[in-house]
Scaffold this active site. Structure first.
Site, mmCIF file in Angstrom:
data_model
loop_
_atom_site.group_PDB
_atom_site.id
_atom_site.type_symbol
_atom_site.label_atom_id
_atom_site.label_comp_id
_atom_site.label_asym_id
_atom_site.label_seq_id
_atom_site.Cartn_x
_atom_site.Cartn_y
_atom_site.Cartn_z
ATOM 1 N N GLY A 93 7.349 4.334 8.484
ATOM 2 C CA GLY A 93 6.372 5.619 8.619
ATOM 3 C C GLY A 93 6.639 5.801 10.235
ATOM 4 O O GLY A 93 7.663 5.954 10.671
ATOM 5 N N SER A 94 5.456 6.587 10.818
ATOM 6 C CA SER A 94 5.656 6.963 12.031
ATOM 7 C C SER A 94 5.747 6.018 13.371
ATOM 8 O O SER A 94 5.257 4.947 13.075
ATOM 9 C CB SER A 94 4.357 7.896 12.515
ATOM 10 O OG SER A 94 3.393 7.166 12.791
ATOM 11 N N THR A 95 6.212 6.473 14.284
ATOM 12 C CA THR A 95 6.569 5.470 15.563
ATOM 13 C C THR A 95 5.239 5.095 16.115
ATOM 14 O O THR A 95 5.091 4.166 16.405
ATOM 15 C CB THR A 95 7.498 6.172 16.437
ATOM 16 O OG1 THR A 95 8.792 6.209 15.884
ATOM 17 C CG2 THR A 95 7.500 5.591 17.762
ATOM 18 N N CYS A 150 13.044 10.472 7.508
ATOM 19 C CA CYS A 150 13.044 10.038 9.115
ATOM 20 C C CYS A 150 14.523 10.167 9.652
ATOM 21 O O CYS A 150 14.538 10.401 10.823
ATOM 22 C CB CYS A 150 12.385 8.755 9.098
ATOM 23 S SG CYS A 150 13.333 7.414 7.600
ATOM 24 N N GLY A 170 3.888 2.639 14.089
ATOM 25 C CA GLY A 170 4.585 1.290 14.108
ATOM 26 C C GLY A 170 4.261 0.665 15.483
ATOM 27 O O GLY A 170 4.314 -0.631 15.450
ATOM 28 N N LYS A 209 0.807 -1.162 0.023
ATOM 29 C CA LYS A 209 0.049 -0.135 -0.010
ATOM 30 C C LYS A 209 1.028 1.305 0.018
ATOM 31 O O LYS A 209 1.563 1.485 1.001
ATOM 32 C CB LYS A 209 -0.890 0.040 1.068
ATOM 33 C CG LYS A 209 -1.936 1.388 1.119
ATOM 34 C CD LYS A 209 -2.681 1.588 2.372
ATOM 35 C CE LYS A 209 -2.028 2.441 3.434
ATOM 36 N NZ LYS A 209 -1.881 3.903 2.855
ATOM 37 N N GLU A 263 10.417 0.513 10.024
ATOM 38 C CA GLU A 263 11.318 1.660 10.034
ATOM 39 C C GLU A 263 10.672 2.958 10.335
ATOM 40 O O GLU A 263 9.725 3.232 9.727
ATOM 41 C CB GLU A 263 11.826 1.843 8.373
ATOM 42 C CG GLU A 263 12.443 0.558 7.818
ATOM 43 C CD GLU A 263 13.961 0.537 8.377
ATOM 44 O OE1 GLU A 263 14.410 1.446 9.328
ATOM 45 O OE2 GLU A 263 14.661 -0.460 8.095
ATOM 46 N N GLU A 319 9.651 14.703 16.311
ATOM 47 C CA GLU A 319 9.905 14.726 14.933
ATOM 48 C C GLU A 319 8.961 15.554 14.398
ATOM 49 O O GLU A 319 7.973 15.682 14.485
ATOM 50 C CB GLU A 319 9.676 13.520 14.391
ATOM 51 C CG GLU A 319 10.426 13.175 12.855
ATOM 52 C CD GLU A 319 10.056 11.837 12.371
ATOM 53 O OE1 GLU A 319 9.039 11.055 12.782
ATOM 54 O OE2 GLU A 319 11.045 11.517 11.661
#
Lengths: 490, 296
Positions: free
Chosen positions: A246-248, A302, A251, A194, A268, A399
């Protein structure tokens, strides 16, 4: 005696516009999902993908529902069972070589489309994203028939997981697709991928590349959509392994969602990298490295060097030279070949950058931007520097994912290490010094998956990439990048 | 008249010391086969686990920065001390697992040999797993493994010594430090192992051992923000332990999770007599990649 000429009054160095032609891209008005080798309509509501530089609608894209994701997973499973798992590594590799070559042949088309859909400068999509994407396919193609030599779990006979679900971000759409698909296919998995909601178009163009390469149907499936589509992939029982960039925050949601199952994951995630400049560093090179570290790709990176840690004795000089350099950055039309900084990828991201920079000001840091003119339409943010930042400021902890640099100072190497590691993230770090032993000592101390010394933001298909701590787990790239795609790893 | 022998008190092992549980609790441990009373083991608590994490965190940088050669020698020394305590370990494994004398001898031999095998990896796995990456540009680029930090370990419930060694050694050989929750019903060999560790130059805090119930202690370790990874091997057969819940809590700070063996939601204890591969070692490693330009 020759007459003396009057000194010439230097004018600002003007550039004529040098736009890259859009003609190379043949945009359709609407795109379906790519399932089992064919484009099909999705069951959800179509959504628009816009150019963040102009807000013009580029195309309508299908939203994949749970049923569409299910169809994609089934297609991937069938392709895995009947075709891909029975094919020799050599033949899998040849398909990947074909894809790499087609990406090279159609590189300009991909670069222009990427810049249109993402807003990044054409010089970056042309010189970085697309060549690297092709290189990842070329590199992994060669592994496909050599896996028994790769010291992988399974030794002489490493086994793929089966069907891999992959969810990628909007900052490097094609490059992230290549990072994900190339090693998955080389190791013998089939994929359902995706792309991000705001940047689906190059992934759909990649689907055409799969067709041109005669890749067996179902080996690669592309489903477009937003969060719910990604959730459907994560939750689908037919998925054996997940790979997410993507974002933590997301994740962690994925890690929770697959807890107690046998699904594997590579994550990641975010970063808040320290770029550390010592007083013996080559200052001009360091300034270029700082600029590249945080203003490359509008700071939508990132591993961006978003925290500048500069030794106190040279802080004023570095700040002065940095601001002078930022005054020369050209912000504007991403398709212009002279553009250094393009558009912010979306309104939502722009809002986030504005909120965090406002917090930086209200918490007491000193704000500066380069004062450049910005286009009327689209999403834009001036290259911005905060000085007088302390470790507790939100702009030093969170971030921002935008063209915003937070400057902190330090006195000793120990202090630099302590400040650099004072974050839940651990993706990357930079070190600028002429002293070799200090580089190696610092590299040992920094809790980061990638350490750039006297350089920054370098990427290569042979070089493993990935984070410590809350920047995620698993590595992508190199021999290490194969490991998460075979059984027996964690 | 026969001499009245001196019974041993089994305590926890935290930060190189042997404290009782701060909770003051103990529980009775019985022999597997005959059901005879063996000892009152300390019943570790949440606070004991947190103290152990603090000790493990404090010890981690020093242990990781010891040379690989030094770590290898220290760990080899543990095997030497285990060998010198062989009769005690054999008796405890017999009692704990209900084995014949010959079977217990064999288990202890394998446990010592396993420890030696892992000790020898200390200065080798980095070369196997990393190296120079041939990037397309004028850069020196190298990847090397580093320990991930503090690892919580649920030790196997059945295999009280061989299984225990098989989960501790691969975690610490690379420079991680561990907090171990022992088998609930078979904790005594673990305490004797900690006596071996304490007399083998293993720095205090590198291995911390808590006897007690995983169901009580593991949730605090899985949600602990200063724990980097968790090995759920001992969830298999542990009363009241839902490893899915532990993995879910581990996501709060993205711990590296080594799931228990088995399929689906089942957790089974593996056959520890099988020759291991590197997977338990690599589970608690990070890869760091360093770039530097080349130039004249």
């Amino acid at each position: 005696m020759l007459p003396r000429k009057a000194p010439i009054q230097m004018s600002p160095f003007e550039y004529a516009p040098a736009p890259e032609s859009r003609a190379v891209v043949d945009l359709q008005s609407s795109y379906g999902l790519f399932i089992n080798g064919e484009f099909v309509d999705g069951g959800g509501n179509a959504f628009k993908s816009i150019s963040p530089a102009t807000e013009e609608v580029l195309a309508e894209v299908s939203e994949a529902t749970d049923a569409d994701v299910d169809a994609a997973v089934k297609a991937a499973r069938t392709a895995y069972t009947r075709v891909w798992s029975k094919m020799s590594g050599a033949d899998r590799g040849k398909y990947l070589y074909r894809i790499a070559r087609i990406l090279q042949e159609r590189a300009r088309e991909f670069a222009v489309l990427e810049t249109l859909d993402n807003g990044k400068p054409i010089k970056e999509s042309r010189d970085v994203d697309i060549p690297l994407a092709a290189a990842h396919f070329f590199y992994n193609a060669g592994w496909a028939d050599k896996l028994e030599f790769a010291s992988l779990p399974g030794g002489a006979n490493p086994q793929p997981h089966g069907v891999v679900g992959q969810v990628i971000p909007w900052n490097f759409p094609m490059l992230m697709l290549a990072w994900k698909i190339a090693p998955a296919l080389a190791t013998g998995n089939t994929v359902v991928l995706k792309p991000a909601e705001t940047t689906p178009l190059t992934a759909l163009l990649f689907a055409e590349v799969c067709q041109q390469a005669d890749l067996p149907p179902g080996v690669v499936n592309i489903v477009t959509g937003a969060g719910p589509t990604g959730q459907a992939i994560v939750d689908h029982p037919g998925i054996d392994k997940l790979a997410f960039t993507g974002s933590t925050g997301v994740g962690k949601m994925i890690a929770r969602a697959i807890a107690g199952t046998r699904k594997k994951a590579t994550l990641e995630l975010g970063g808040k990298a320290a770029n550390i400049v010592f007083d013996d560093a080559p200052i001009d090179q360091a300034v270029e490295g700082i600029v590249n570290g945080i203003f490359f790709n509008q700071g939508h990176v990132c591993c961006a060097g978003s925290r500048l840690l500069v030794q106190e004795s040279i802080a004023e000089e570095v700040e002065r030279r940095l601001k002078r350099r930022l005054g020369t950055l050209r912000v504007g039309d991403p398709l212009d070949k002279n553009t250094d900084v393009g558009a912010i990828n979306s309104k939502a991201q722009l809002d986030r950058i504005i909120a965090l920079t406002d917090a930086g000001e209200s918490e007491g840091a000193e704000r500066w931007d380069n004062g450049c003119a910005l286009p009327d339409k689209g999403f834009w943010f001036r290259p911005t520097v905060f000085t007088g930042v302390t470790q507790t400021h939100r702009i030093a902890q969170e971030e921002i994912f935008g063209p915003v640099l937070s400057v902190l100072t330090f006195r000793t190497p120990q202090e630099a290490v302590a400040k650099a590691n004072n974050t839940p993230y651990g993706l990357s770090a930079g070190i600028w010094t002429e002293k070799g032993s200090r580089i190696l000592w610092m590299a040992d101390q920094l809790k980061a998956g990638v350490v750039w010394a006297n350089t920054f933001n370098q990427f290569d298909p042979t070089s493993p990439f990935g984070g410590y701590k809350e920047s995620g787990y698993g590595r992508e790239g190199g021999r290490h990048g194969l490991e998460p795609y075979v059984k027996g790893t964690h | 008249m026969a001499r009245v022998d001196v019974k041993k008190t089994y305590k926890l092992y935290i930060g190189g010391k042997f404290p009782r549980s701060e909770s003051g609790r103990s529980y009775e441990v019985y022999a597997a086969k005959k059901g005879t009373f063996l000892a009152n083991a300390a019943q570790g608590s949440r606070k004991d686990a947190r103290d152990a994490v603090t000790a493990a965190r404090a010890a981690q940088p020093g242990w990781a920065s010891a040379t690989a050669y030094n770590r290898g020698q220290v760990l080899y020394r543990v095997a030497e001390v285990m060998e010198s305590r062989r009769p005690q370990l054999v008796q405890e494994v017999r009692d704990a697992e209900g084995l014949s004398p010959a079977a217990a001898e064999s288990v202890v031999s394998q446990a010592i040999d396993r420890w030696v095998w892992y000790a020898g990896w200390s200065d080798k796995y980095v070369q196997i797993l990393g190296g120079l990456n041939p990037v397309a540009g004028p850069y020196f680029n190298i990847s090397a493994s580093e320990p991930t930090g503090v690892v919580a370990v649920l030790a196997p419930q059945e295999s009280s010594l061989l299984g225990l060694v098989s989960v501790i050694a691969p975690a610490i050989v690379s420079g991680n430090t561990v907090v171990v929750v022992t088998s609930a019903d078979r904790p005594l060999p673990a305490i004797t192992l900690s006596e071996c560790l304490a007399t083998s130059d293993v720095p205090g805090g590198v291995v911390n051992i808590i006897t007690g119930k995983a169901a009580e202690i593991a949730p605090w370790l899985s949600s602990h923000r200063d724990v980097n990874a968790i090995d759920l091997a001992g969830a298999a057969g542990a009363e009241g332990v839902d490893w899915a819940k532990l993995e879910e809590a581990s996501a709060d700070n993205l711990k590296r999770v080594l799931r228990p063996a088995g399929t689906g939601s089942d957790a089974v204890e593996p056959d520890w007599t099988q020759t291991p591969d590197l997977s338990r070692l690599t589970a608690f490693l990070e890869t760091k990649t360093v770039w530097h330009p080349k130039g004249r």
